[in-house]
Scaffold this motif. Sequence first.
Motif, mmCIF file in Angstrom:
data_model
loop_
_atom_site.group_PDB
_atom_site.id
_atom_site.type_symbol
_atom_site.label_atom_id
_atom_site.label_comp_id
_atom_site.label_asym_id
_atom_site.label_seq_id
_atom_site.Cartn_x
_atom_site.Cartn_y
_atom_site.Cartn_z
ATOM 1 N N MET A 1 -9.471 -79.040 -45.470
ATOM 2 C CA MET A 1 -10.254 -77.831 -45.692
ATOM 3 C C MET A 1 -11.661 -78.252 -46.113
ATOM 4 S SD MET A 1 -9.378 -74.694 -48.259
ATOM 5 C CE MET A 1 -9.074 -73.364 -47.151
ATOM 6 N N ASN A 2 -12.649 -77.768 -45.393
ATOM 7 C CA ASN A 2 -14.024 -78.148 -45.714
ATOM 8 C C ASN A 2 -14.596 -77.243 -46.821
ATOM 9 O OD1 ASN A 2 -15.162 -75.762 -44.511
ATOM 10 N ND2 ASN A 2 -15.069 -76.742 -42.509
ATOM 11 N N GLU A 3 -15.780 -77.568 -47.271
ATOM 12 C CA GLU A 3 -16.390 -76.836 -48.392
ATOM 13 C C GLU A 3 -16.680 -75.377 -48.046
ATOM 14 O OE1 GLU A 3 -16.728 -77.734 -51.659
ATOM 15 O OE2 GLU A 3 -15.512 -79.401 -50.923
ATOM 16 N N GLU A 4 -17.079 -75.123 -46.831
ATOM 17 C CA GLU A 4 -17.346 -73.736 -46.414
ATOM 18 C C GLU A 4 -16.070 -72.899 -46.481
ATOM 19 O OE1 GLU A 4 -18.434 -71.518 -42.304
ATOM 20 O OE2 GLU A 4 -19.791 -73.148 -42.869
ATOM 21 N N GLU A 5 -14.972 -73.460 -46.014
ATOM 22 C CA GLU A 5 -13.686 -72.751 -46.067
ATOM 23 C C GLU A 5 -13.237 -72.535 -47.512
ATOM 24 O OE1 GLU A 5 -11.598 -74.270 -41.930
ATOM 25 O OE2 GLU A 5 -11.692 -75.647 -43.634
ATOM 26 N N LYS A 6 -13.473 -73.513 -48.367
ATOM 27 C CA LYS A 6 -13.144 -73.360 -49.785
ATOM 28 C C LYS A 6 -13.973 -72.246 -50.412
ATOM 29 C CE LYS A 6 -11.702 -78.114 -50.656
ATOM 30 N NZ LYS A 6 -12.021 -79.365 -51.349
ATOM 31 N N ASN A 7 -15.256 -72.193 -50.061
ATOM 32 C CA ASN A 7 -16.119 -71.132 -50.584
ATOM 33 C C ASN A 7 -15.682 -69.758 -50.083
ATOM 34 O OD1 ASN A 7 -17.739 -72.884 -52.047
ATOM 35 N ND2 ASN A 7 -19.205 -73.146 -50.391
ATOM 36 N N ASP A 8 -15.297 -69.684 -48.812
ATOM 37 C CA ASP A 8 -14.810 -68.422 -48.256
ATOM 38 C C ASP A 8 -13.535 -67.979 -48.970
ATOM 39 O OD1 ASP A 8 -16.919 -68.586 -46.477
ATOM 40 O OD2 ASP A 8 -15.672 -69.132 -44.747
ATOM 41 N N LEU A 9 -12.639 -68.924 -49.219
ATOM 42 C CA LEU A 9 -11.403 -68.623 -49.930
ATOM 43 C C LEU A 9 -11.701 -68.144 -51.347
ATOM 44 C CD1 LEU A 9 -8.311 -68.603 -50.113
ATOM 45 C CD2 LEU A 9 -8.429 -71.041 -50.737
ATOM 46 N N PHE A 10 -12.605 -68.812 -52.024
ATOM 47 C CA PHE A 10 -13.007 -68.401 -53.372
ATOM 48 C C PHE A 10 -13.544 -66.972 -53.360
ATOM 49 C CE2 PHE A 10 -16.717 -68.249 -56.368
ATOM 50 C CZ PHE A 10 -15.981 -68.020 -57.516
ATOM 51 N N TYR A 11 -14.379 -66.661 -52.390
ATOM 52 C CA TYR A 11 -14.948 -65.319 -52.296
ATOM 53 C C TYR A 11 -13.840 -64.275 -52.113
ATOM 54 C CZ TYR A 11 -17.211 -61.178 -50.599
ATOM 55 O OH TYR A 11 -17.588 -59.859 -50.449
ATOM 56 N N VAL A 12 -12.928 -64.505 -51.185
ATOM 57 C CA VAL A 12 -11.877 -63.529 -50.899
ATOM 58 C C VAL A 12 -10.939 -63.378 -52.095
ATOM 59 C CG1 VAL A 12 -9.909 -62.965 -49.392
ATOM 60 C CG2 VAL A 12 -12.066 -63.783 -48.403
ATOM 61 N N CYS A 13 -10.597 -64.460 -52.744
ATOM 62 C CA CYS A 13 -9.754 -64.379 -53.946
ATOM 63 C C CYS A 13 -10.457 -63.576 -55.048
ATOM 64 C CB CYS A 13 -9.414 -65.775 -54.462
ATOM 65 S SG CYS A 13 -8.284 -66.702 -53.412
ATOM 66 N N SER A 14 -11.739 -63.813 -55.215
ATOM 67 C CA SER A 14 -12.511 -63.079 -56.220
ATOM 68 C C SER A 14 -12.611 -61.604 -55.846
ATOM 69 C CB SER A 14 -13.912 -63.683 -56.362
ATOM 70 O OG SER A 14 -13.826 -65.013 -56.815
ATOM 71 N N LEU A 15 -12.761 -61.315 -54.567
ATOM 72 C CA LEU A 15 -12.819 -59.931 -54.102
ATOM 73 C C LEU A 15 -11.504 -59.205 -54.379
ATOM 74 C CD1 LEU A 15 -14.315 -57.647 -52.599
ATOM 75 C CD2 LEU A 15 -13.462 -58.653 -50.452
ATOM 76 N N ILE A 16 -10.398 -59.868 -54.140
ATOM 77 C CA ILE A 16 -9.086 -59.268 -54.426
ATOM 78 C C ILE A 16 -8.967 -58.980 -55.921
ATOM 79 C CG2 ILE A 16 -6.590 -59.710 -54.463
ATOM 80 C CD1 ILE A 16 -7.122 -61.404 -51.845
ATOM 81 N N GLU A 17 -9.365 -59.921 -56.744
ATOM 82 C CA GLU A 17 -9.325 -59.715 -58.194
ATOM 83 C C GLU A 17 -10.232 -58.550 -58.588
ATOM 84 O OE1 GLU A 17 -8.398 -60.078 -62.220
ATOM 85 O OE2 GLU A 17 -7.348 -60.901 -60.480
ATOM 86 N N PHE A 18 -11.423 -58.499 -58.015
ATOM 87 C CA PHE A 18 -12.368 -57.421 -58.302
ATOM 88 C C PHE A 18 -11.782 -56.071 -57.903
ATOM 89 C CE2 PHE A 18 -16.053 -54.724 -57.655
ATOM 90 C CZ PHE A 18 -16.872 -55.056 -58.720
ATOM 91 N N LEU A 19 -11.213 -56.000 -56.703
ATOM 92 C CA LEU A 19 -10.585 -54.766 -56.230
ATOM 93 C C LEU A 19 -9.437 -54.334 -57.142
ATOM 94 C CD1 LEU A 19 -10.473 -55.375 -52.384
ATOM 95 C CD2 LEU A 19 -11.358 -53.308 -53.476
ATOM 96 N N GLY A 20 -8.615 -55.296 -57.549
ATOM 97 C CA GLY A 20 -7.493 -54.990 -58.429
ATOM 98 C C GLY A 20 -7.959 -54.405 -59.750
ATOM 99 N N ARG A 21 -8.996 -54.993 -60.316
ATOM 100 C CA ARG A 21 -9.525 -54.489 -61.587
ATOM 101 C C ARG A 21 -10.155 -53.111 -61.404
ATOM 102 N NH1 ARG A 21 -12.242 -59.487 -64.954
ATOM 103 N NH2 ARG A 21 -10.556 -60.974 -64.596
ATOM 104 N N LYS A 22 -10.930 -52.973 -60.350
ATOM 105 C CA LYS A 22 -11.666 -51.721 -60.113
ATOM 106 C C LYS A 22 -10.716 -50.548 -59.868
ATOM 107 C CE LYS A 22 -15.680 -50.050 -57.611
ATOM 108 N NZ LYS A 22 -16.820 -50.485 -56.812
ATOM 109 N N THR A 23 -9.622 -50.799 -59.166
ATOM 110 C CA THR A 23 -8.686 -49.721 -58.829
ATOM 111 C C THR A 23 -7.448 -49.715 -59.729
ATOM 112 O OG1 THR A 23 -7.525 -51.063 -57.177
ATOM 113 C CG2 THR A 23 -9.427 -49.742 -56.409
ATOM 114 N N LYS A 24 -7.394 -50.643 -60.666
ATOM 115 C CA LYS A 24 -6.263 -50.751 -61.598
ATOM 116 C C LYS A 24 -4.930 -50.914 -60.846
ATOM 117 C CE LYS A 24 -8.709 -48.053 -65.060
ATOM 118 N NZ LYS A 24 -9.929 -47.916 -64.279
ATOM 119 N N ASN A 25 -4.956 -51.802 -59.868
ATOM 120 C CA ASN A 25 -3.764 -52.100 -59.076
ATOM 121 C C ASN A 25 -3.364 -53.557 -59.259
ATOM 122 O OD1 ASN A 25 -2.821 -49.859 -57.241
ATOM 123 N ND2 ASN A 25 -5.024 -49.772 -56.854
ATOM 124 N N HIS A 26 -2.081 -53.799 -59.099
ATOM 125 C CA HIS A 26 -1.600 -55.177 -59.055
ATOM 126 C C HIS A 26 -2.282 -55.855 -57.887
ATOM 127 C CE1 HIS A 26 1.768 -54.715 -61.927
ATOM 128 N NE2 HIS A 26 1.766 -53.460 -61.493
#
Length: 148
Positions: A1-26
């Motif tokens: 996995m290259n650095e760009e893919e790691k950064n993309d994964l980090f972004y998507v994981c953070s987005l999921i966490e953000f969405l979960g907090r914002k909508t109060k969902n698991h």
Amino acid sequence: MNEEEKNDLFYVCSLIEFLGRKTKNHRSDIVKILGIKELNRQMSLAEVNHCLSFDQVSDELIEYFNIKDGDFDSVKLCKYTVPSFLSIGKEYQRLIIDVRKEKEDIVDVLYNVFTSFISDEISDFNSSVYYSSPEYLKYSYLEGKLLT
């Protein structure tokens, strides 16, 4: 996995966490609502979307997928300093990279991690799980339960 893919994964994981907090969902509910197809799409858009605010991207996803507010408010329930959504995104990124087998699709691994028991454990900010060592999280996930 290259650095760009790691950064993309980090972004998507953070987005999921953000969405979960914002909508109060698991977090598992968020990835189930989005589904594999949309998670793949978000991975491909991550390089562009990271220039946008998380609020903007999450609002678009909430509207498009009609994500309703839930009752899982891990931030409100926290008695201590709440870790940032980016810190939790980083934890997920590391865990996904650590448990991924060679040639295994990264989005499939992301989906499996977020829909496993460990997701609610990481979201329990009153426990010590979210700041446990990467090895502990990896082996707990692989074992299917928190190690004692």
